[in-house]
Design a protein around this motif. Structure first.
Motif, mmCIF file in Angstrom:
data_model
loop_
_atom_site.group_PDB
_atom_site.id
_atom_site.type_symbol
_atom_site.label_atom_id
_atom_site.label_comp_id
_atom_site.label_asym_id
_atom_site.label_seq_id
_atom_site.Cartn_x
_atom_site.Cartn_y
_atom_site.Cartn_z
ATOM 1 N N ASP A 1 20.876 23.287 -66.016
ATOM 2 C CA ASP A 1 20.040 24.418 -66.440
ATOM 3 C C ASP A 1 20.860 25.701 -66.634
ATOM 4 O OD1 ASP A 1 20.666 24.979 -63.860
ATOM 5 O OD2 ASP A 1 18.604 25.226 -63.151
ATOM 6 N N GLY A 2 22.186 25.629 -66.560
ATOM 7 C CA GLY A 2 23.043 26.785 -66.811
ATOM 8 C C GLY A 2 23.442 27.545 -65.548
ATOM 9 N N ALA A 3 22.821 27.234 -64.430
ATOM 10 C CA ALA A 3 23.162 27.908 -63.172
ATOM 11 C C ALA A 3 24.455 27.298 -62.621
ATOM 12 C CB ALA A 3 22.020 27.756 -62.175
ATOM 13 N N THR A 4 25.049 28.036 -61.705
ATOM 14 C CA THR A 4 26.268 27.512 -61.079
ATOM 15 C C THR A 4 25.982 27.141 -59.632
ATOM 16 O OG1 THR A 4 26.983 29.709 -60.438
ATOM 17 C CG2 THR A 4 27.809 28.866 -62.537
ATOM 18 N N GLU A 5 26.639 26.103 -59.177
ATOM 19 C CA GLU A 5 26.471 25.644 -57.805
ATOM 20 C C GLU A 5 27.820 25.741 -57.097
ATOM 21 O OE1 GLU A 5 25.361 21.573 -55.356
ATOM 22 O OE2 GLU A 5 25.886 21.473 -57.460
ATOM 23 N N ARG A 6 27.803 26.315 -55.922
ATOM 24 C CA ARG A 6 29.009 26.382 -55.097
ATOM 25 C C ARG A 6 29.085 25.093 -54.296
ATOM 26 N NH1 ARG A 6 32.735 29.821 -56.274
ATOM 27 N NH2 ARG A 6 32.807 31.603 -54.934
ATOM 28 N N PRO A 7 30.259 24.485 -54.206
ATOM 29 C CA PRO A 7 30.370 23.266 -53.394
ATOM 30 C C PRO A 7 30.166 23.580 -51.920
ATOM 31 C CG PRO A 7 32.528 23.943 -54.226
ATOM 32 C CD PRO A 7 31.504 24.843 -54.841
ATOM 33 N N ALA A 8 29.532 22.658 -51.254
ATOM 34 C CA ALA A 8 29.298 22.839 -49.815
ATOM 35 C C ALA A 8 30.594 22.589 -49.057
ATOM 36 C CB ALA A 8 28.217 21.862 -49.335
ATOM 37 N N VAL A 9 30.873 23.467 -48.122
ATOM 38 C CA VAL A 9 32.076 23.327 -47.296
ATOM 39 C C VAL A 9 31.644 22.869 -45.918
ATOM 40 C CG1 VAL A 9 34.059 24.496 -46.309
ATOM 41 C CG2 VAL A 9 33.237 25.133 -48.582
ATOM 42 N N GLU A 10 32.151 21.715 -45.520
ATOM 43 C CA GLU A 10 31.798 21.189 -44.211
ATOM 44 C C GLU A 10 32.712 21.763 -43.165
ATOM 45 O OE1 GLU A 10 31.711 16.950 -44.218
ATOM 46 O OE2 GLU A 10 30.760 16.867 -46.166
ATOM 47 N N ALA A 11 32.152 22.074 -42.012
ATOM 48 C CA ALA A 11 32.967 22.611 -40.925
ATOM 49 C C ALA A 11 33.760 21.470 -40.289
ATOM 50 C CB ALA A 11 32.070 23.265 -39.883
ATOM 51 N N VAL A 12 35.047 21.747 -40.069
ATOM 52 C CA VAL A 12 35.902 20.775 -39.411
ATOM 53 C C VAL A 12 36.255 21.337 -38.039
ATOM 54 C CG1 VAL A 12 38.143 19.622 -39.502
ATOM 55 C CG2 VAL A 12 36.851 20.007 -41.603
ATOM 56 N N PRO A 13 36.059 20.545 -36.994
ATOM 57 C CA PRO A 13 36.377 21.080 -35.657
ATOM 58 C C PRO A 13 37.858 21.389 -35.519
ATOM 59 C CG PRO A 13 35.906 18.731 -35.563
ATOM 60 C CD PRO A 13 35.611 19.174 -36.951
ATOM 61 N N ARG A 14 38.173 22.478 -34.821
ATOM 62 C CA ARG A 14 39.555 22.883 -34.599
ATOM 63 C C ARG A 14 40.175 21.963 -33.555
ATOM 64 N NH1 ARG A 14 39.816 29.191 -33.759
ATOM 65 N NH2 ARG A 14 41.900 28.566 -33.270
ATOM 66 N N SER A 15 41.462 21.742 -33.730
ATOM 67 C CA SER A 15 42.150 20.906 -32.753
ATOM 68 C C SER A 15 42.370 21.679 -31.474
ATOM 69 C CB SER A 15 43.490 20.429 -33.319
ATOM 70 O OG SER A 15 44.338 21.542 -33.461
ATOM 71 N N THR A 16 42.536 20.958 -30.396
ATOM 72 C CA THR A 16 42.720 21.605 -29.099
ATOM 73 C C THR A 16 44.092 21.276 -28.537
ATOM 74 O OG1 THR A 16 41.709 19.734 -28.016
ATOM 75 C CG2 THR A 16 40.274 21.594 -28.545
ATOM 76 N N VAL A 17 45.110 21.343 -29.375
ATOM 77 C CA VAL A 17 46.479 21.037 -28.935
ATOM 78 C C VAL A 17 47.034 22.195 -28.156
ATOM 79 C CG1 VAL A 17 48.817 20.522 -29.677
ATOM 80 C CG2 VAL A 17 46.873 19.570 -30.919
ATOM 81 N N HIS B 1 46.233 25.378 -37.754
ATOM 82 C CA HIS B 1 45.904 25.577 -36.335
ATOM 83 C C HIS B 1 46.817 24.742 -35.445
ATOM 84 C CE1 HIS B 1 42.453 28.155 -36.844
ATOM 85 N NE2 HIS B 1 41.949 27.334 -37.744
ATOM 86 N N ASP B 2 47.095 23.505 -35.867
ATOM 87 C CA ASP B 2 47.995 22.653 -35.088
ATOM 88 C C ASP B 2 49.417 23.212 -35.067
ATOM 89 O OD1 ASP B 2 45.912 20.953 -34.530
ATOM 90 O OD2 ASP B 2 46.457 19.475 -36.071
ATOM 91 N N GLU B 3 49.867 23.746 -36.207
ATOM 92 C CA GLU B 3 51.210 24.328 -36.260
ATOM 93 C C GLU B 3 51.312 25.567 -35.371
ATOM 94 O OE1 GLU B 3 51.880 24.888 -40.415
ATOM 95 O OE2 GLU B 3 52.644 22.856 -40.684
ATOM 96 N N ILE B 4 50.264 26.350 -35.317
ATOM 97 C CA ILE B 4 50.251 27.530 -34.452
ATOM 98 C C ILE B 4 50.300 27.104 -32.991
ATOM 99 C CG2 ILE B 4 48.815 29.463 -33.669
ATOM 100 C CD1 ILE B 4 47.935 29.769 -36.619
ATOM 101 N N ALA B 5 49.554 26.060 -32.655
ATOM 102 C CA ALA B 5 49.585 25.545 -31.275
ATOM 103 C C ALA B 5 50.978 25.033 -30.924
ATOM 104 C CB ALA B 5 48.545 24.432 -31.112
#
Length: 156
Positions: A140-156, A26-30
């Motif tokens: 128990d054999g189930a699979t867990e997806r890692p939690a993805v935290e939202a990172v705020p977008r830069s405002t450049v 996002h910063d490179e696009i800005a």
């Protein structure tokens, strides 16, 4: 690895790295947008110079030509030669202004910063598309997806 990263799972680290790469893209696009704005500004300045040359020729040429030609004629030169000298002087002035406008336009082509930023953003996006967090298996054999935290977008 820092002390804060030691308590995180690999999935969380990958998610954090992915979020940071996304912010980088996002910063490179800005940055590319800012460089393109600068190129447009240069183009407008060059266009303004070309328009100024046209307006100069359009409005001042007849009036100043007559005044200068009659002034030269009073020096003892024939009237036809007087008008020819004045007309040549205005043509030289117009050529000089068009040359200055061309120099402004050439600066746009030499600016490769925007193209480099766009290429870098595409490269980062390609890396991001290949990175995927892997699910981990629970006891128990189930699979867990890692939690993805939202990172705020830069405002450049």
């Amino acid at each position: 690895m820092s002390a804060a990263d030691e308590g995180q799972s690999i999935g969380q680290l990958v998610a954090s790295a992915t979020a940071e790469m996304s912010a980088l893209v996002h910063d490179e696009i800005a940055l590319a947008k800012a460089e393109l704005r600068q190129d447009v500004k240069r183009g407008l300045l060059g266009s303004g110079a070309a328009i100024a040359a046209g307006v100069l020729l359009l409005f001042s040429l007849p009036v100043l030509s007559f005044a200068a030609a009659y002034g030269i004629h009073n020096l003892g030169l024939g009237l036809a030669w007087s008008f020819l000298i004045v007309g040549g002087a205005y043509v030289l002035l117009a050529v000089a202004l068009v040359g200055w406008a061309a120099l402004k336009f050439k600066k746009i082509k030499k600016s490769e910063g925007a193209q480099k930023s766009i290429a870098s953003a595409k490269e980062s996006a390609a890396v991001l598309s290949k990175v995927k967090p892997h699910p981990r298996e629970l006891e128990d054999g189930a699979t867990e997806r890692p939690a993805v935290e939202a990172v705020p977008r830069s405002t450049v």
